[in-house]
Structure formats: structure tokens, C-alpha cells
Enzyme design. Structure first.
Site, PDB file in Angstrom:
ATOM      1  N   LYS A 154       0.828  -1.214   0.000  1.00 12.13           N
ATOM      2  CA  LYS A 154       0.000   0.000   0.000  1.00 12.13           C
ATOM      3  C   LYS A 154       0.858   1.258   0.000  1.00 12.13           C
ATOM      4  O   LYS A 154       1.781   1.383   0.803  1.00 12.13           O
ATOM      5  CB  LYS A 154      -0.895   0.012   1.256  1.00 12.13           C
ATOM      6  CG  LYS A 154      -1.931  -1.085   1.252  1.00 12.13           C
ATOM      7  CD  LYS A 154      -3.013  -0.850   2.290  1.00 12.13           C
ATOM      8  CE  LYS A 154      -2.551  -1.089   3.682  1.00 12.13           C
ATOM      9  NZ  LYS A 154      -3.640  -1.152   4.673  1.00 12.13           N
ATOM     10  N   GLU A 256      -5.763  -4.769  10.425  1.00  9.83           N
ATOM     11  CA  GLU A 256      -6.440  -3.553  10.904  1.00  9.83           C
ATOM     12  C   GLU A 256      -6.925  -3.715  12.349  1.00  9.83           C
ATOM     13  O   GLU A 256      -7.689  -2.882  12.842  1.00  9.83           O
ATOM     14  CB  GLU A 256      -7.638  -3.237  10.004  1.00  9.83           C
ATOM     15  CG  GLU A 256      -7.246  -2.727   8.636  1.00  9.83           C
ATOM     16  CD  GLU A 256      -6.766  -1.286   8.695  1.00  9.83           C
ATOM     17  OE1 GLU A 256      -7.517  -0.424   9.162  1.00  9.83           O
ATOM     18  OE2 GLU A 256      -5.611  -1.044   8.299  1.00  9.83           O
TER      19      GLU A 256
HETATM   20  N1  LIG Z   1       1.051   0.079   4.641  1.00  7.87           N
HETATM   21  C1  LIG Z   1       1.526   1.305   4.739  1.00  7.87           C
HETATM   22  O1  LIG Z   1       1.796   1.916   3.759  1.00  7.87           O
HETATM   23  C2  LIG Z   1       1.741   1.923   6.087  1.00  7.87           C
HETATM   24  C3  LIG Z   1       1.787   1.150   7.249  1.00  7.87           C
HETATM   25  C4  LIG Z   1       2.069   1.787   8.463  1.00  7.87           C
HETATM   26  C5  LIG Z   1       2.270   3.172   8.464  1.00  7.87           C
HETATM   27  N2  LIG Z   1       2.181   3.886   7.300  1.00  7.87           N
HETATM   28  C6  LIG Z   1       2.356   5.341   7.270  1.00  7.87           C
HETATM   29  O2  LIG Z   1       3.620   5.656   7.818  1.00  7.87           O
HETATM   30  C7  LIG Z   1       3.566   6.947   8.416  1.00  7.87           C
HETATM   31  C8  LIG Z   1       4.261   6.905   9.754  1.00  7.87           C
HETATM   32  O3  LIG Z   1       5.564   6.463   9.566  1.00  7.87           O
HETATM   33  P1  LIG Z   1       6.704   6.574  10.677  1.00  7.87           P
HETATM   34  O4  LIG Z   1       6.202   6.144  11.991  1.00  7.87           O
HETATM   35  O5  LIG Z   1       7.870   5.897  10.095  1.00  7.87           O
HETATM   36  O6  LIG Z   1       6.882   8.118  10.855  1.00  7.87           O
HETATM   37  P2  LIG Z   1       7.325   9.357   9.946  1.00  7.87           P
HETATM   38  O7  LIG Z   1       7.646   8.987   8.565  1.00  7.87           O
HETATM   39  O8  LIG Z   1       6.258  10.345  10.178  1.00  7.87           O
HETATM   40  O9  LIG Z   1       8.652   9.802  10.674  1.00  7.87           O
HETATM   41  C9  LIG Z   1       8.608  10.247  12.000  1.00  7.87           C
HETATM   42  C10 LIG Z   1       9.715  11.233  12.285  1.00  7.87           C
HETATM   43  O10 LIG Z   1      10.946  10.536  12.488  1.00  7.87           O
HETATM   44  C11 LIG Z   1      11.989  11.208  11.805  1.00  7.87           C
HETATM   45  N3  LIG Z   1      13.019  10.216  11.517  1.00  7.87           N
HETATM   46  C12 LIG Z   1      13.062   9.322  10.509  1.00  7.87           C
HETATM   47  N4  LIG Z   1      14.133   8.538  10.654  1.00  7.87           N
HETATM   48  C13 LIG Z   1      14.791   8.942  11.767  1.00  7.87           C
HETATM   49  C14 LIG Z   1      15.956   8.491  12.437  1.00  7.87           C
HETATM   50  N5  LIG Z   1      16.667   7.453  12.001  1.00  7.87           N
HETATM   51  N6  LIG Z   1      16.324   9.130  13.573  1.00  7.87           N
HETATM   52  C15 LIG Z   1      15.601  10.153  14.067  1.00  7.87           C
HETATM   53  N7  LIG Z   1      14.475  10.617  13.467  1.00  7.87           N
HETATM   54  C16 LIG Z   1      14.080  10.014  12.331  1.00  7.87           C
HETATM   55  C17 LIG Z   1      11.322  11.785  10.596  1.00  7.87           C
HETATM   56  O11 LIG Z   1      12.063  12.851  10.078  1.00  7.87           O
HETATM   57  C18 LIG Z   1       9.979  12.229  11.156  1.00  7.87           C
HETATM   58  O12 LIG Z   1      10.093  13.506  11.706  1.00  7.87           O
HETATM   59  C19 LIG Z   1       2.118   7.327   8.480  1.00  7.87           C
HETATM   60  O13 LIG Z   1       1.848   8.321   7.520  1.00  7.87           O
HETATM   61  C20 LIG Z   1       1.376   6.044   8.138  1.00  7.87           C
HETATM   62  O14 LIG Z   1       0.162   6.285   7.450  1.00  7.87           O
HETATM   63  C21 LIG Z   1       1.937   3.276   6.138  1.00  7.87           C
END
Ligand SMILES: NC(=O)c1ccc[n+]([C@@H]2O[C@H](COP(=O)([O-])OP(=O)(O)OC[C@H]3O[C@@H](n4cnc5c(N)ncnc54)[C@H](O)[C@@H]3O)[C@@H](O)[C@H]2O)c1
Ligand SMILES: [Zn+2]
Length: 386
Positions: A154, A256
Site C-alpha cells: 500500500k 487492521e
Molecule cells: N502500509 C503502509 O503503507 C503503512 C503502514 C504503516 C504506516 N504507514 C504510514 O507511515 C507513516 C508513519 O511512519 P513513521 O512512523 O515511520 O513516521 P514518519 O515517517 O512520520 O517519521 C517520523 C519522524 O521521524 C523522523 N526520523 C526518521 N528517521 C529517523 C531516524 N533514524 N532518527 C531520528 N528521526 C528520524 C522523521 O524525520 C519524522 O520527523 C504514516 O503516515 C502512516 O500512514 C503506512
């Protein structure tokens, strides 16, 4: 299945329906750069388009850029995006594609998403749309992205109305995980990812429950071998339900679990995603118990595992009315899979650990809205106010 690792690295091939891709995770080591360069070079790209955000430590970005420059004849294209939910939009996808195409990308150019799930989704959708589909490599730098989002096809961004409304399915050709990239993550990010891990145990592989309880660390301080074992558990669990359901429309809906109530709490700004779905699992588990599906012992098992994963209280504030949470459920993205029943909420429900209720071939059940309200109050209000 066993999660004892013979070598502290993962070399897997993920298969979801007709889609296959390599999934490689390495413990922190200097020689990872050379191996990354090698596996990227095997793709035969003319150049790479790196999509990343400022929150990714500069050392990681520079290291990856160096690998990309060595692994293809053309100079890498670098595109920066903002990693937050407001910026995860079609505008961001448009900006990325304009930069990538504007710098002369061809059909042999490969997108590389370096960052968390936001960057992964923006780059993933851009890869899907550019010239009707370019190859995509994910290099996750958050644990949630590495153990959850990239184990999925996705790719979606937010609309003006809600989360992940605009998207497509697009498989990467490679996922490269370097656990050294996770060292700078705040502990909340680790615990949030572990809440999704706990979800996989509760909803899919209940036989791993004892192991999971023994290997969750409320402080979020996981040694490398334990992180690898958890990541492997997530990949194995997700593969078990997505192998024949790559678009997560039947058994895959079980992923989910906790996300119906959880998304509502996240949208109200109460918790980050991982904590929100942890709270959501408490409410949805309790609803299943009230329905007579889940035993009180399995509900208690939920509470213990979730407490160990989240490492914090998951109560909701008094000034957030239960009705306000319920009103968000009218926009849930699982609506429409089952014939609509007024006064019922469509959600994942369990009859035991790893055993979802199946309705019309889908891991979904319909629960009276009053039962959901009762369950939210009973599990998420501080004791005495329920
Ligand atoms: N199936 C899918 O596509 C799926 C599944 C789960 C989540 N998601 C999506 O993923 C997003 C959330 O992803 P996330 O939790 O990775 O958060 P994110 O991408 O929002 O990142 C969170 C923060 O961490 C920072 N960051 C990234 N790597 C870092 C590192 N190594 N050290 C310090 N800071 C770092 C980023 O700059 C950002 O500010 C949501 O938009 C969600 O909808 C998608
Ligand atoms: Zn989730």
C-alpha cells in the site's frame, strides 16, 4: 516456526500474491555500505532518485547518496520532502515527480525512499505514477517503517478529508534495513512500532504469545538481536495473512486490528499511531469479550502484552467524550466491505489469540455501537470514571 536467529541478519524474500521482493536487514556495521552499494548495483539502474526528509540524520543521507552514486552511472537526483501527516499529500507527490522527471529520469531510473513511513508513502506513490511505474527501493530509517509499512504494497497519501485516501498498490524491488539507522530514534518511536508487533501476535500468531511477553521491553531498550527477532516475527506474521491476499481485502484485513477505534483516537490527536492502535486493541478486544467471542483470560492477555509493548498508560482524557470518538467511525476506511448495518461498527474481532471472526470471507465483524462505547469507557477511562 522459530525466531531463533542463526546469523544476526535477515535475508528474506517477501511474496504477496504475484509480487516478490528482497527484504534484507543488517546489524550496525561499517561493511553495510559496501553491501548496499552491491545490491543497488544489481538493479542496473541508470541513476537513482533519492526521496528523503530533514529528520533523517545527515550522516545516513550522505552515506546512502555515496552508495547511489557508485551503484549507477548517472548522478543521483535528490528530492527533499517534509515528513509529517499534513505534508503527506498529492502536492508532495507532484513535487517529487516534477523534480525527478525534470532532472531527466528515464524508465531505468529507480526511486529510493530513505526515511519513515511518510517519505515511503510519498515516494511509493510517486514511483507508481511516474511513467506509469518506476522501480522502488525502500531504505527505512524508522522501526515502524521497517517492520510494518514496507511489509505491504500500500502506498497512500492524505486527502483534504482524511488519512491515506489517495493511493495505489506498488511493490518495491528491494527493502534494505540497517539497524544502525535506527539508533537515533526517540524511544516513543520504538515503542509505537512494538505496539504493531504486539498486534501481529494478538491477531495473527497467538502461538508466539509467551515468547512475545518475554521479549517486550517497556523501556523500549531492545538489543540488536531482539530487534531482528521482532522484525522477523512481523514479516512472518504479515506474510501469513498477505501471501494470498496482497491487497489486504480478505484475511489481510486482520492487520487492521485495533485500527478502527485507534484511528479515531489518532485523528483526535490523543496518541501517535502505534499507541493509538494499542489503545484501540484494548477497546476492540473488550468489545469482543462483551460479544461473548473473546474469553476474559485472552482479554487479560491483551492487557499484559499491550502494557509491555507501549510501556505507558493508555487512558483517554475526560474532556474527550466517547460520542466524539464514535462519530469518527462513520468515516472508517473498512466501511463497504460488509453490507451496511445501521447502529453497528465494522471492525476486526477475535475469538481467541490469532483467531479472527470471519464474515463473508473477510476478517471483519459487526458490533453494536453501544458495545463499542461501553468497551472504550471500560478499558480506556482511568479507573473509577468508567
Ligand atoms: N502500509 C503502509 O503503507 C503503512 C503502514 C504503516 C504506516 N504507514 C504510514 O507511515 C507513516 C508513519 O511512519 P513513521 O512512523 O515511520 O513516521 P514518519 O515517517 O512520520 O517519521 C517520523 C519522524 O521521524 C523522523 N526520523 C526518521 N528517521 C529517523 C531516524 N533514524 N532518527 C531520528 N528521526 C528520524 C522523521 O524525520 C519524522 O520527523 C504514516 O503516515 C502512516 O500512514 C503506512
Ligand atoms: Zn497501523
Amino acid at each position: 516456526m522459530t525466531f531463533a536467529l542463526e546469523t544476526p541478519a535477515l535475508n528474506r524474500e517477501i511474496q504477496f500474491g504475484p509480487h516478490r521482493y528482497r527484504y534484507l536487514v543488517r546489524p550496525p556495521a561499517e561493511e553495510n555500505w559496501a553491501e548496499l552499494t552491491r545490491v543497488l548495483a544489481e538493479l542496473g539502474a541508470d541513476r537513482f532518485a533519492l526521496v528523503t526528509d530533514d529528520g533523517v540524520p545527515a550522516g545516513i543521507r550522505e552515506g546512502v547518496l555515496g552508495c547511489l552514486a557508485s551503484a549507477a552511472p548517472g548522478e543521483p537526483i535528490l528530492v527533499g520532502v517534509a515528513a509529517d501527516e499534513k505534508a503527506k499529500s498529492l502536492d508532495a507527490v507532484d513535487h517529487v515527480m516534477a523534480e525527478v522527471v525534470g532532472h531527466g529520469a528515464t524508465r531505468q531510473t529507480v526511486y529510493v525512499a530513505l526515511g519513515g513511513g511518510c517519505v515511503g508513502n510519498i515516494a511509493g506513490l510517486a514511483a507508481h505514477l511516474t511513467y506509469r511505474g518506476l522501480r522502488l527501493v525502500h531504505i527505512p530509517t524508522t522501526l515502524l517503517h521497517l517492520s510494518d509499512a514496507v511489509v505491504s504494497l500500500k502506498q497512500a497519501v492524505n486527502s483534504g478529508v482524511g488519512k491515506n485516501h489517495i493511493g495505489a498498490f506498488h511493490a518495491p524491488v528491494l527493502v534494505w534495513g540497517d539497524l544502525g539507522f535506527l539508533e537515533s530514534l526517540p524511544v516513543d518511536e520504538i515503542r509505537c512500532a512494538m505496539c504493531e508487533g504486539a498486534k501481529n501476535v494478538l491477531a495473527i500468531c497467538g502461538d508466539r504469545y509467551r515468547w512475545a511477553l518475554e521479549h517486550l521491553r517497556p523501556a523500549g531498550d531492545y538489543p540488536v538481536e531482539e530487534l531482528l527477532a521482532w522484525i522477523e516475527l512481523c514479516v512472518v506474521a504479515k506474510s501469513a495473512v498477505m501471501g494470498d491476499d496482497p491487497e489486504e481485502k480478505y484475511l489481510g484485513i486482520v492487520l487492521e486490528y485495533g485500527h478502527t477505534v485507534g484511528h479515531a483516537l489518532e485523528l483526535r490527536g490523543i496518541f501517535r499511531h502505534g499507541y493509538a492502535i494499542a489503545a484501540g486493541m484494548l477497546a476492540e478486544g473488550r468489545a469482543a469479550m462483551e460479544m461473548g467471542w473473546l474469553s476474559p483470560a485472552d482479554m487479560q492477555a491483551h492487557r499484559e502484552l499491550i502494557a509491555a509493548a507501549a510501556g505507558r498508560q493508555l487512558t483517554i482524557p475526560d474532556n474527550l467524550a466517547t460520542d466524539e470518538i464514535l462519530s469518527v467511525l462513520d468515516h472508517d476506511n473498512k466501511l463497504g466491505y460488509l453490507p451496511r448495518r445501521r447502529g453497528f461498527v465494522d471492525m476486526v474481532q477475535l475469538t481467541g489469540l490469532g483467531r479472527p471472526v470471519i464474515t463473508n470471507g473477510r476478517a471483519l465483524a459487526q458490533v453494536p455501537v453501544e458495545t463499542v462505547a461501553y468497551a472504550i469507557d471500560a478499558e480506556l477511562r482511568p479507573r473509577g470514571t468508567a
